[in-house]
Design a protein around this motif. Structure first.
Motif, PDB file in Angstrom:
ATOM      1  N   ASP A 149     133.810  85.126  13.197  1.00 31.41           N
ATOM      2  CA  ASP A 149     134.875  86.131  13.129  1.00 31.41           C
ATOM      3  C   ASP A 149     135.327  86.321  11.683  1.00 31.41           C
ATOM      4  O   ASP A 149     135.581  87.449  11.240  1.00 31.41           O
ATOM      5  CB  ASP A 149     136.054  85.719  13.999  1.00 31.41           C
ATOM      6  CG  ASP A 149     135.728  85.752  15.486  1.00 31.41           C
ATOM      7  OD1 ASP A 149     134.749  86.431  15.868  1.00 31.41           O
ATOM      8  OD2 ASP A 149     136.436  85.084  16.274  1.00 31.41           O
ATOM      9  N   LYS A 152     132.756  88.410   9.776  1.00 33.36           N
ATOM     10  CA  LYS A 152     132.878  89.846  10.038  1.00 33.36           C
ATOM     11  C   LYS A 152     134.011  90.450   9.213  1.00 33.36           C
ATOM     12  O   LYS A 152     133.880  91.551   8.660  1.00 33.36           O
ATOM     13  CB  LYS A 152     133.096  90.096  11.527  1.00 33.36           C
ATOM     14  CG  LYS A 152     131.868  89.827  12.377  1.00 33.36           C
ATOM     15  CD  LYS A 152     132.025  90.340  13.795  1.00 33.36           C
ATOM     16  CE  LYS A 152     133.048  89.553  14.572  1.00 33.36           C
ATOM     17  NZ  LYS A 152     133.122  89.998  15.984  1.00 33.36           N
ATOM     18  N   GLN A 156     133.604  93.305   6.240  1.00 34.90           N
ATOM     19  CA  GLN A 156     134.404  94.528   6.309  1.00 34.90           C
ATOM     20  C   GLN A 156     135.235  94.704   5.034  1.00 34.90           C
ATOM     21  O   GLN A 156     135.329  95.812   4.495  1.00 34.90           O
ATOM     22  CB  GLN A 156     135.312  94.487   7.528  1.00 34.90           C
ATOM     23  CG  GLN A 156     136.025  95.811   7.818  1.00 34.90           C
ATOM     24  CD  GLN A 156     136.767  95.767   9.129  1.00 34.90           C
ATOM     25  OE1 GLN A 156     137.403  94.768   9.462  1.00 34.90           O
ATOM     26  NE2 GLN A 156     136.691  96.836   9.895  1.00 34.90           N
ATOM     27  N   ASP A 168     132.777  99.291   9.972  1.00 34.83           N
ATOM     28  CA  ASP A 168     132.906  98.511  11.203  1.00 34.83           C
ATOM     29  C   ASP A 168     131.781  97.484  11.256  1.00 34.83           C
ATOM     30  O   ASP A 168     130.624  97.809  10.955  1.00 34.83           O
ATOM     31  CB  ASP A 168     132.842  99.436  12.421  1.00 34.83           C
ATOM     32  CG  ASP A 168     133.051  98.687  13.721  1.00 34.83           C
ATOM     33  OD1 ASP A 168     134.136  98.121  13.902  1.00 34.83           O
ATOM     34  OD2 ASP A 168     132.112  98.641  14.543  1.00 34.83           O
ATOM     35  N   VAL A 169     132.110  96.253  11.637  1.00 34.76           N
ATOM     36  CA  VAL A 169     131.132  95.158  11.627  1.00 34.76           C
ATOM     37  C   VAL A 169     131.085  94.484  12.994  1.00 34.76           C
ATOM     38  O   VAL A 169     132.126  94.147  13.560  1.00 34.76           O
ATOM     39  CB  VAL A 169     131.478  94.107  10.551  1.00 34.76           C
ATOM     40  CG1 VAL A 169     130.396  93.022  10.501  1.00 34.76           C
ATOM     41  CG2 VAL A 169     131.639  94.761   9.182  1.00 34.76           C
ATOM     42  N   THR A 170     129.888  94.279  13.519  1.00 34.57           N
ATOM     43  CA  THR A 170     129.679  93.514  14.750  1.00 34.57           C
ATOM     44  C   THR A 170     128.621  92.449  14.491  1.00 34.57           C
ATOM     45  O   THR A 170     127.895  92.507  13.500  1.00 34.57           O
ATOM     46  CB  THR A 170     129.228  94.419  15.913  1.00 34.57           C
ATOM     47  OG1 THR A 170     128.024  95.112  15.532  1.00 34.57           O
ATOM     48  CG2 THR A 170     130.302  95.442  16.265  1.00 34.57           C
ATOM     49  N   ALA A 171     128.550  91.470  15.393  1.00 34.09           N
ATOM     50  CA  ALA A 171     127.593  90.372  15.220  1.00 34.09           C
ATOM     51  C   ALA A 171     126.769  90.198  16.490  1.00 34.09           C
ATOM     52  O   ALA A 171     127.290  90.293  17.601  1.00 34.09           O
ATOM     53  CB  ALA A 171     128.311  89.074  14.885  1.00 34.09           C
ATOM     54  N   THR A 172     125.480  89.935  16.312  1.00 34.22           N
ATOM     55  CA  THR A 172     124.592  89.618  17.425  1.00 34.22           C
ATOM     56  C   THR A 172     124.050  88.208  17.214  1.00 34.22           C
ATOM     57  O   THR A 172     123.463  87.912  16.171  1.00 34.22           O
ATOM     58  CB  THR A 172     123.418  90.609  17.512  1.00 34.22           C
ATOM     59  OG1 THR A 172     123.929  91.923  17.731  1.00 34.22           O
ATOM     60  CG2 THR A 172     122.486  90.231  18.662  1.00 34.22           C
ATOM     61  N   TYR A 187     124.427  90.525  11.438  1.00 30.37           N
ATOM     62  CA  TYR A 187     125.648  91.319  11.339  1.00 30.37           C
ATOM     63  C   TYR A 187     125.255  92.785  11.158  1.00 30.37           C
ATOM     64  O   TYR A 187     124.533  93.130  10.215  1.00 30.37           O
ATOM     65  CB  TYR A 187     126.508  90.852  10.163  1.00 30.37           C
ATOM     66  CG  TYR A 187     127.074  89.465  10.354  1.00 30.37           C
ATOM     67  CD1 TYR A 187     128.162  89.246  11.190  1.00 30.37           C
ATOM     68  CD2 TYR A 187     126.503  88.371   9.717  1.00 30.37           C
ATOM     69  CE1 TYR A 187     128.673  87.968  11.381  1.00 30.37           C
ATOM     70  CE2 TYR A 187     127.015  87.090   9.901  1.00 30.37           C
ATOM     71  CZ  TYR A 187     128.093  86.905  10.731  1.00 30.37           C
ATOM     72  OH  TYR A 187     128.598  85.635  10.921  1.00 30.37           O
ATOM     73  N   GLN A 188     125.713  93.618  12.083  1.00 31.59           N
ATOM     74  CA  GLN A 188     125.437  95.047  11.998  1.00 31.59           C
ATOM     75  C   GLN A 188     126.647  95.759  11.402  1.00 31.59           C
ATOM     76  O   GLN A 188     127.778  95.536  11.842  1.00 31.59           O
ATOM     77  CB  GLN A 188     125.123  95.639  13.372  1.00 31.59           C
ATOM     78  CG  GLN A 188     123.862  95.069  14.020  1.00 31.59           C
ATOM     79  CD  GLN A 188     124.173  93.966  15.003  1.00 31.59           C
ATOM     80  OE1 GLN A 188     125.270  93.882  15.535  1.00 31.59           O
ATOM     81  NE2 GLN A 188     123.201  93.109  15.256  1.00 31.59           N
TER      82      GLN A 188
END
Length: 209
Positions: A149, A152, A156, A168-172, A187-188
């Motif tokens: 977290d 991310k 950002q 905007d940041v997301t994680a897989t 991290y996308q």
């Protein structure tokens, strides 16, 4: 009956000497905190805690959730017992936990930028290498949700400071396709529209001699 909580942490059968020390004080302190707060009944006084079986079951779930957030995905409650004092006015709960092996990162995180337009980066400060170097979790580190977290938020912030205020940041997280107890993180980033200051106008009161 007033509750006096005691936790025993280790393997189900042969617990190694010093196991608790290797787990770390953070785990004992945090588990004790989350497992006792829900027993408090404000109507009966803040210094008195009372046992409630349904709440205790929820606390057991919280303990396992804590382990999972710290990368211990095999953790489980082995058993627990309640021991009463001779006068039966107090009791101590003993919880035996199998923590298992933690999952670690098999390699450094990867960065994927999803944008139909090239990223504007005149100083070369938005490269994968530059971004990854500023993240907490690196190769061989434990897979900790709090650190992901924080990563991310860091990514950002980096984009915000370089002309992308709506990034905007997301994680897989992939824990299945590699070796056991090893994971990868990607991290996308959707950078959004590149933004610069336009014409600046100052208005209001001005001092005049």
């Amino acid at each position: 009956a007033a509750l006096n909580l005691k936790l025993s942490i280790g393997e189900e059968e042969e617990r190694e000497v010093g196991k608790m020390a290797r787990i770390g004080y953070w785990l004992i302190n945090t588990i004790t905190r989350i497992a006792t707060l829900t027993f408090v009944n404000p109507e009966l006084g803040s210094n008195r805690t009372y046992f409630h079986n349904e709440i205790f079951k929820e606390d057991l779930k919280r303990i396992i959730a804590l382990y999972q957030q710290e990368g211990y995905f095999d953790a489980r409650i082995v058993r627990y017992r309640a021991d009463f004092t001779p006068d039966r006015k107090k009791m101590a709960l003993t919880i035996i936990i199998y923590e298992g092996r933690p999952t670690i990162l098999a390699k450094d995180p990867t960065i994927k930028i999803n944008s139909s337009l090239p990223v504007i980066d005149p100083k070369g400060e938005l490269t994968d290498k530059q971004i990854i170097a500023q993240l907490i979790t690196q190769k061989a580190d434990r897979l900790v949700q709090e650190n992901m977290d924080a990563a991310k938020s860091t990514i950002q912030k980096i984009f915000n400071q370089h002309g992308y205020p709506s990034a905007d940041v997301t994680a897989t997280v992939d824990t299945a396709s590699g070796e056991p107890y090893k994971a990868t993180i990607e991290y996308q980033i959707i950078p959004g529209r590149y933004t610069v200051f336009g014409k600046t106008v100052l208005s209001g009161n001005f001092y005049k001699k």
